[in-house]
Scaffold this motif. Structure first.
Motif, mmCIF file in Angstrom:
data_model
loop_
_atom_site.group_PDB
_atom_site.id
_atom_site.type_symbol
_atom_site.label_atom_id
_atom_site.label_comp_id
_atom_site.label_asym_id
_atom_site.label_seq_id
_atom_site.Cartn_x
_atom_site.Cartn_y
_atom_site.Cartn_z
ATOM 1 N N GLU A 88 52.587 36.998 22.886
ATOM 2 C CA GLU A 88 52.411 38.126 23.796
ATOM 3 C C GLU A 88 51.059 38.144 24.507
ATOM 4 O OE1 GLU A 88 53.365 38.236 20.587
ATOM 5 O OE2 GLU A 88 52.499 39.975 19.542
ATOM 6 N N ASP A 89 50.176 37.216 24.159
ATOM 7 C CA ASP A 89 48.913 37.080 24.888
ATOM 8 C C ASP A 89 49.076 36.252 26.165
ATOM 9 O OD1 ASP A 89 47.269 36.728 21.724
ATOM 10 O OD2 ASP A 89 47.334 38.522 22.997
ATOM 11 N N THR A 90 50.252 35.687 26.363
ATOM 12 C CA THR A 90 50.509 34.888 27.559
ATOM 13 C C THR A 90 50.346 35.731 28.810
ATOM 14 O OG1 THR A 90 52.019 33.384 26.417
ATOM 15 C CG2 THR A 90 52.271 33.580 28.805
ATOM 16 N N ALA A 91 49.493 35.274 29.713
ATOM 17 C CA ALA A 91 49.189 36.027 30.928
ATOM 18 C C ALA A 91 48.212 35.232 31.780
ATOM 19 C CB ALA A 91 48.578 37.380 30.589
ATOM 20 N N VAL A 92 48.010 35.702 32.989
ATOM 21 C CA VAL A 92 46.890 35.233 33.806
ATOM 22 C C VAL A 92 45.704 36.132 33.477
ATOM 23 C CG1 VAL A 92 45.992 34.840 36.117
ATOM 24 C CG2 VAL A 92 48.411 34.406 35.623
ATOM 25 N N TYR A 93 44.595 35.527 33.141
ATOM 26 C CA TYR A 93 43.391 36.258 32.763
ATOM 27 C C TYR A 93 42.391 36.249 33.921
ATOM 28 C CZ TYR A 93 44.988 36.687 27.967
ATOM 29 O OH TYR A 93 45.704 37.037 26.842
ATOM 30 N N TYR A 94 41.876 37.426 34.227
ATOM 31 C CA TYR A 94 40.978 37.600 35.368
ATOM 32 C C TYR A 94 39.616 38.111 34.914
ATOM 33 C CZ TYR A 94 45.248 37.475 38.205
ATOM 34 O OH TYR A 94 46.430 37.113 38.799
ATOM 35 N N CYS A 95 38.599 37.562 35.526
ATOM 36 C CA CYS A 95 37.236 38.037 35.345
ATOM 37 C C CYS A 95 36.964 39.132 36.375
ATOM 38 C CB CYS A 95 36.285 36.853 35.559
ATOM 39 S SG CYS A 95 34.530 37.217 35.466
ATOM 40 N N ASN A 96 36.247 40.141 35.949
ATOM 41 C CA ASN A 96 35.958 41.288 36.822
ATOM 42 C C ASN A 96 34.499 41.685 36.712
ATOM 43 O OD1 ASN A 96 35.628 44.514 36.561
ATOM 44 N ND2 ASN A 96 37.049 44.041 38.221
ATOM 45 N N MET A 97 33.893 41.944 37.853
ATOM 46 C CA MET A 97 32.545 42.510 37.906
ATOM 47 C C MET A 97 32.621 43.880 38.568
ATOM 48 S SD MET A 97 30.302 42.802 40.756
ATOM 49 C CE MET A 97 28.977 44.020 40.675
ATOM 50 N N HIS A 98 31.989 44.874 37.982
ATOM 51 C CA HIS A 98 32.071 46.194 38.575
ATOM 52 C C HIS A 98 30.723 46.895 38.486
ATOM 53 C CE1 HIS A 98 33.314 46.343 34.317
ATOM 54 N NE2 HIS A 98 32.630 47.455 34.262
ATOM 55 N N SER A 99 30.409 47.616 39.539
ATOM 56 C CA SER A 99 29.210 48.445 39.571
ATOM 57 C C SER A 99 29.571 49.734 40.273
ATOM 58 C CB SER A 99 28.073 47.715 40.286
ATOM 59 O OG SER A 99 28.388 47.540 41.654
ATOM 60 N N TRP A 100 28.563 50.574 40.543
ATOM 61 C CA TRP A 100 28.862 51.877 41.113
ATOM 62 C C TRP A 100 29.422 51.772 42.525
ATOM 63 C CZ3 TRP A 100 26.628 53.872 45.520
ATOM 64 C CH2 TRP A 100 25.524 53.155 46.016
ATOM 65 N N ASP A 101 29.138 50.638 43.204
ATOM 66 C CA ASP A 101 29.534 50.577 44.600
ATOM 67 C C ASP A 101 30.383 49.363 44.957
ATOM 68 O OD1 ASP A 101 26.585 49.079 46.165
ATOM 69 O OD2 ASP A 101 27.565 48.691 44.244
ATOM 70 N N GLN A 102 30.722 48.534 44.007
ATOM 71 C CA GLN A 102 31.526 47.377 44.346
ATOM 72 C C GLN A 102 32.272 46.838 43.133
ATOM 73 O OE1 GLN A 102 29.204 43.786 45.378
ATOM 74 N NE2 GLN A 102 27.373 44.894 44.713
ATOM 75 N N GLN A 103 33.279 46.037 43.434
ATOM 76 C CA GLN A 103 34.083 45.412 42.390
ATOM 77 C C GLN A 103 34.553 44.053 42.921
ATOM 78 O OE1 GLN A 103 37.317 46.943 39.297
ATOM 79 N NE2 GLN A 103 38.034 47.197 41.382
ATOM 80 N N HIS A 104 34.532 43.066 42.057
ATOM 81 C CA HIS A 104 34.953 41.728 42.455
ATOM 82 C C HIS A 104 35.822 41.117 41.368
ATOM 83 C CE1 HIS A 104 32.200 41.590 45.907
ATOM 84 N NE2 HIS A 104 31.359 42.247 45.123
ATOM 85 N N TRP A 105 36.726 40.238 41.819
ATOM 86 C CA TRP A 105 37.659 39.578 40.911
ATOM 87 C C TRP A 105 37.598 38.075 41.092
ATOM 88 C CZ3 TRP A 105 40.554 42.404 37.476
ATOM 89 C CH2 TRP A 105 40.651 43.786 37.702
ATOM 90 N N GLY A 106 37.864 37.371 40.004
ATOM 91 C CA GLY A 106 38.082 35.947 40.103
ATOM 92 C C GLY A 106 39.517 35.657 40.472
#
Length: 115
Positions: A88-106
């Motif tokens: 059940e851990d099978t998935a696409v795993y994404y890295c995320n960066m978040h701050s008060w004014d922005q968010q980014h994904w791998g």
């Protein structure tokens, strides 16, 4: 320009281990909130683990005791150590960066747990 590049995914048998990496550029993994999410087929993206700029970390109950989030500030890399993997851990795993004014994904890395 912020760039997050995941690696380390693959095919592993149940009970096995993987370590995911997220190499960051244009942003500091130490100075921002960082997280790992995952998305299984047909399901919504869900939070797996987070680590804050002041080193507070947490993991979701579904992976508690098996997954650990960490970072190497010198290399500017975020990690997710995954042990005792389950189907059940099978998935696409994404890295995320978040701050008060922005968010980014791998772009994500595929983890498949199968016998």
């Amino acid at each position: 320009q912020v760039r997050l590049v995941e690696s380390g995914g693959g095919l592993v048998q149940p009970g096995g281990s993987l370590r995911l990496s997220c190499a960051a550029s244009g942003v500091s993994v130490r100075l921002n909130g960082m997280a790992w999410y995952r998305q299984a087929p047909g399901k919504e993206r869900e939070l797996v683990a987070t680590i804050s700029s002041d080193d507070r970390s947490s993991v979701e109950d579904s992976v508690k005791g098996r997954f650990t989030i960490a970072r190497d500030n010198a290399k500017n890399i975020l990690y997710l150590q995954m042990n005792s993997l389950k189907v059940e851990d099978t998935a696409v795993y994404y890295c995320n960066m978040h701050s008060w004014d922005q968010q980014h994904w791998g772009q994500g890395t595929q983890v498949t747990v199968s016998a």
